[in-house]
Design a protein around this motif. Structure first.
Motif, PDB file in Angstrom:
ATOM      1  N   GLN A  25     -13.819   3.509 -10.038  1.00  0.00           N
ATOM      2  CA  GLN A  25     -13.387   3.961  -8.720  1.00  0.00           C
ATOM      3  C   GLN A  25     -12.016   4.602  -8.834  1.00  0.00           C
ATOM      4  O   GLN A  25     -11.095   4.023  -9.391  1.00  0.00           O
ATOM      5  CB  GLN A  25     -13.338   2.792  -7.738  1.00  0.00           C
ATOM      6  CG  GLN A  25     -12.976   3.236  -6.339  1.00  0.00           C
ATOM      7  CD  GLN A  25     -13.100   2.107  -5.351  1.00  0.00           C
ATOM      8  OE1 GLN A  25     -14.066   1.371  -5.374  1.00  0.00           O
ATOM      9  NE2 GLN A  25     -12.121   1.976  -4.479  1.00  0.00           N
ATOM     10  N   VAL A  26     -11.905   5.817  -8.305  1.00  0.00           N
ATOM     11  CA  VAL A  26     -10.679   6.595  -8.436  1.00  0.00           C
ATOM     12  C   VAL A  26     -10.420   7.338  -7.131  1.00  0.00           C
ATOM     13  O   VAL A  26     -11.352   7.828  -6.491  1.00  0.00           O
ATOM     14  CB  VAL A  26     -10.839   7.645  -9.572  1.00  0.00           C
ATOM     15  CG1 VAL A  26      -9.596   8.491  -9.715  1.00  0.00           C
ATOM     16  CG2 VAL A  26     -11.183   6.980 -10.879  1.00  0.00           C
ATOM     17  N   ASP A  27      -9.143   7.446  -6.756  1.00  0.00           N
ATOM     18  CA  ASP A  27      -8.760   8.332  -5.660  1.00  0.00           C
ATOM     19  C   ASP A  27      -8.453   9.684  -6.298  1.00  0.00           C
ATOM     20  O   ASP A  27      -7.409   9.870  -6.932  1.00  0.00           O
ATOM     21  CB  ASP A  27      -7.542   7.807  -4.905  1.00  0.00           C
ATOM     22  CG  ASP A  27      -7.146   8.688  -3.719  1.00  0.00           C
ATOM     23  OD1 ASP A  27      -7.619   9.845  -3.631  1.00  0.00           O
ATOM     24  OD2 ASP A  27      -6.367   8.224  -2.884  1.00  0.00           O
ATOM     25  N   LEU A  28      -9.371  10.619  -6.159  1.00  0.00           N
ATOM     26  CA  LEU A  28      -9.241  11.918  -6.817  1.00  0.00           C
ATOM     27  C   LEU A  28      -8.048  12.715  -6.303  1.00  0.00           C
ATOM     28  O   LEU A  28      -7.451  13.487  -7.052  1.00  0.00           O
ATOM     29  CB  LEU A  28     -10.520  12.728  -6.635  1.00  0.00           C
ATOM     30  CG  LEU A  28     -11.792  12.069  -7.165  1.00  0.00           C
ATOM     31  CD1 LEU A  28     -12.987  12.976  -6.942  1.00  0.00           C
ATOM     32  CD2 LEU A  28     -11.647  11.685  -8.618  1.00  0.00           C
ATOM     33  N   VAL A  29      -7.687  12.525  -5.048  1.00  0.00           N
ATOM     34  CA  VAL A  29      -6.519  13.224  -4.497  1.00  0.00           C
ATOM     35  C   VAL A  29      -5.257  12.723  -5.196  1.00  0.00           C
ATOM     36  O   VAL A  29      -4.404  13.520  -5.602  1.00  0.00           O
ATOM     37  CB  VAL A  29      -6.423  13.052  -2.962  1.00  0.00           C
ATOM     38  CG1 VAL A  29      -5.135  13.644  -2.436  1.00  0.00           C
ATOM     39  CG2 VAL A  29      -7.636  13.675  -2.285  1.00  0.00           C
ATOM     40  N   GLU A  30      -5.139  11.420  -5.373  1.00  0.00           N
ATOM     41  CA  GLU A  30      -3.974  10.856  -6.049  1.00  0.00           C
ATOM     42  C   GLU A  30      -3.888  11.348  -7.498  1.00  0.00           C
ATOM     43  O   GLU A  30      -2.814  11.739  -7.976  1.00  0.00           O
ATOM     44  CB  GLU A  30      -4.031   9.331  -6.019  1.00  0.00           C
ATOM     45  CG  GLU A  30      -2.854   8.667  -6.694  1.00  0.00           C
ATOM     46  CD  GLU A  30      -2.944   7.146  -6.658  1.00  0.00           C
ATOM     47  OE1 GLU A  30      -2.261   6.526  -7.503  1.00  0.00           O
ATOM     48  OE2 GLU A  30      -3.681   6.590  -5.833  1.00  0.00           O
ATOM     49  N   VAL A  31      -5.003  11.354  -8.206  1.00  0.00           N
ATOM     50  CA  VAL A  31      -5.033  11.822  -9.596  1.00  0.00           C
ATOM     51  C   VAL A  31      -4.609  13.282  -9.665  1.00  0.00           C
ATOM     52  O   VAL A  31      -3.791  13.672 -10.503  1.00  0.00           O
ATOM     53  CB  VAL A  31      -6.446  11.641 -10.194  1.00  0.00           C
ATOM     54  CG1 VAL A  31      -6.582  12.357 -11.523  1.00  0.00           C
ATOM     55  CG2 VAL A  31      -6.767  10.154 -10.348  1.00  0.00           C
ATOM     56  N   THR A  32      -5.145  14.102  -8.770  1.00  0.00           N
ATOM     57  CA  THR A  32      -4.835  15.534  -8.762  1.00  0.00           C
ATOM     58  C   THR A  32      -3.376  15.772  -8.379  1.00  0.00           C
ATOM     59  O   THR A  32      -2.685  16.589  -8.993  1.00  0.00           O
ATOM     60  CB  THR A  32      -5.789  16.272  -7.807  1.00  0.00           C
ATOM     61  OG1 THR A  32      -7.142  16.004  -8.223  1.00  0.00           O
ATOM     62  CG2 THR A  32      -5.549  17.768  -7.832  1.00  0.00           C
ATOM     63  N   ARG A  33      -2.896  15.047  -7.377  1.00  0.00           N
ATOM     64  CA  ARG A  33      -1.492  15.178  -6.960  1.00  0.00           C
ATOM     65  C   ARG A  33      -0.550  14.808  -8.110  1.00  0.00           C
ATOM     66  O   ARG A  33       0.436  15.494  -8.358  1.00  0.00           O
ATOM     67  CB  ARG A  33      -1.238  14.289  -5.733  1.00  0.00           C
ATOM     68  CG  ARG A  33       0.125  14.511  -5.092  1.00  0.00           C
ATOM     69  CD  ARG A  33       0.313  13.691  -3.828  1.00  0.00           C
ATOM     70  NE  ARG A  33      -0.580  14.153  -2.774  1.00  0.00           N
ATOM     71  CZ  ARG A  33      -1.453  13.376  -2.128  1.00  0.00           C
ATOM     72  NH1 ARG A  33      -1.543  12.091  -2.406  1.00  0.00           N
ATOM     73  NH2 ARG A  33      -2.212  13.873  -1.178  1.00  0.00           N
ATOM     74  N   GLY A  57      -7.200  11.290   1.121  1.00  0.00           N
ATOM     75  CA  GLY A  57      -7.708  10.510   0.004  1.00  0.00           C
ATOM     76  C   GLY A  57      -9.174  10.851  -0.207  1.00  0.00           C
ATOM     77  O   GLY A  57      -9.852  11.293   0.722  1.00  0.00           O
ATOM     78  N   LEU A  58      -9.654  10.667  -1.419  1.00  0.00           N
ATOM     79  CA  LEU A  58     -11.061  10.933  -1.727  1.00  0.00           C
ATOM     80  C   LEU A  58     -11.484   9.973  -2.830  1.00  0.00           C
ATOM     81  O   LEU A  58     -11.246  10.214  -4.010  1.00  0.00           O
ATOM     82  CB  LEU A  58     -11.242  12.390  -2.163  1.00  0.00           C
ATOM     83  CG  LEU A  58     -12.659  12.834  -2.494  1.00  0.00           C
ATOM     84  CD1 LEU A  58     -13.608  12.574  -1.328  1.00  0.00           C
ATOM     85  CD2 LEU A  58     -12.665  14.310  -2.855  1.00  0.00           C
ATOM     86  N   SER A  66     -12.676  12.137 -18.232  1.00  0.00           N
ATOM     87  CA  SER A  66     -13.249  13.481 -18.113  1.00  0.00           C
ATOM     88  C   SER A  66     -12.628  14.239 -16.951  1.00  0.00           C
ATOM     89  O   SER A  66     -12.281  15.415 -17.082  1.00  0.00           O
ATOM     90  CB  SER A  66     -14.767  13.411 -17.925  1.00  0.00           C
ATOM     91  OG  SER A  66     -15.383  12.931 -19.097  1.00  0.00           O
ATOM     92  N   PHE A  67     -12.480  13.585 -15.812  1.00  0.00           N
ATOM     93  CA  PHE A  67     -11.890  14.253 -14.652  1.00  0.00           C
ATOM     94  C   PHE A  67     -10.448  14.679 -14.945  1.00  0.00           C
ATOM     95  O   PHE A  67     -10.040  15.792 -14.618  1.00  0.00           O
ATOM     96  CB  PHE A  67     -11.951  13.361 -13.407  1.00  0.00           C
ATOM     97  CG  PHE A  67     -11.479  14.054 -12.162  1.00  0.00           C
ATOM     98  CD1 PHE A  67     -12.287  14.990 -11.532  1.00  0.00           C
ATOM     99  CD2 PHE A  67     -10.224  13.795 -11.630  1.00  0.00           C
ATOM    100  CE1 PHE A  67     -11.849  15.654 -10.392  1.00  0.00           C
ATOM    101  CE2 PHE A  67      -9.779  14.450 -10.499  1.00  0.00           C
ATOM    102  CZ  PHE A  67     -10.597  15.381  -9.864  1.00  0.00           C
TER     103      PHE A  67
END
Length: 174
Positions: A25-33, A57-58, A66-67
């Motif tokens: 489980q990951v918050d993709l917005v946080e990772v991208t930010r 958040g996402l 990989s992401f």
């Protein structure tokens, strides 16, 4: 064989054959930010503006390594090859059961003769002056493939530059 830089060969080798990387489980917005924050010093040196269009958040269940490889390589390329004083825009959303990530710039774009070779290992465009090993987009392609996704390239911002659109299966967190 060309030399690998900054662990690119290690990252590519780690992604090869990994069709079922452990999902988390990951918050993709946080990772991208966080990836954008990490690149902001390089962007500032070039007078570039970095933008993120996303929900607050996402949450998704996906293969984080990989992401991260996808986001880091696309952003690094956009900053490295984009024009001084330019823009890099990242869009992230969940659409029709998929995660949609787009990284676009308003730089010089990619020469027509280079486009068929973009995802080949060690390929560097004829007019490329930025340092690199030619593995970034090969890493992206492998990471997208490992997650069952798709990638395509289009024109960038305002008819200039380049945009990469990644579509990944979205699994909501359990």
């Amino acid at each position: 064989m060309p030399d690998c830089e900054a662990g690119d060969c290690v990252r590519l080798a780690a992604l090869e054959g990994v069709e079922s990387e452990r999902r988390q489980q990951v918050d993709l917005v946080e990772v991208t930010r966080n990836a954008l924050i990490g690149l902001s010093p390089r962007a500032e040196e070039k007078g570039m503006e970095l933008e993120l269009e996303s929900p607050d958040g996402l949450l998704a269940s996906l293969a984080l390594v990989s992401f991260l490889s996808i986001v880091d390589n696309l952003l690094s390329n956009a900053v490295a090859y984009g024009r001084a004083g330019g823009r890099v825009q990242v869009r992230l959303a969940a659409v029709d059961g998929r995660i949609e990530l787009a990284v676009a710039d308003d730089g010089p774009g990619i020469a027509v003769e280079d486009k068929p070779h973009l995802f080949e290992r060690f390929y560097r465009g004829k007019a490329t002056s930025a340092p690199g090993s030619g593995l970034g987009l090969a890493i992206v392609w492998q990471a997208v493939r490992a997650q069952g996704g798709r990638i395509r390239m289009t024109e960038g911002l305002e008819g200039r530059g380049v945009a990469f659109h990644v579509s990944l299966p979205w699994l909501s967190p359990s």
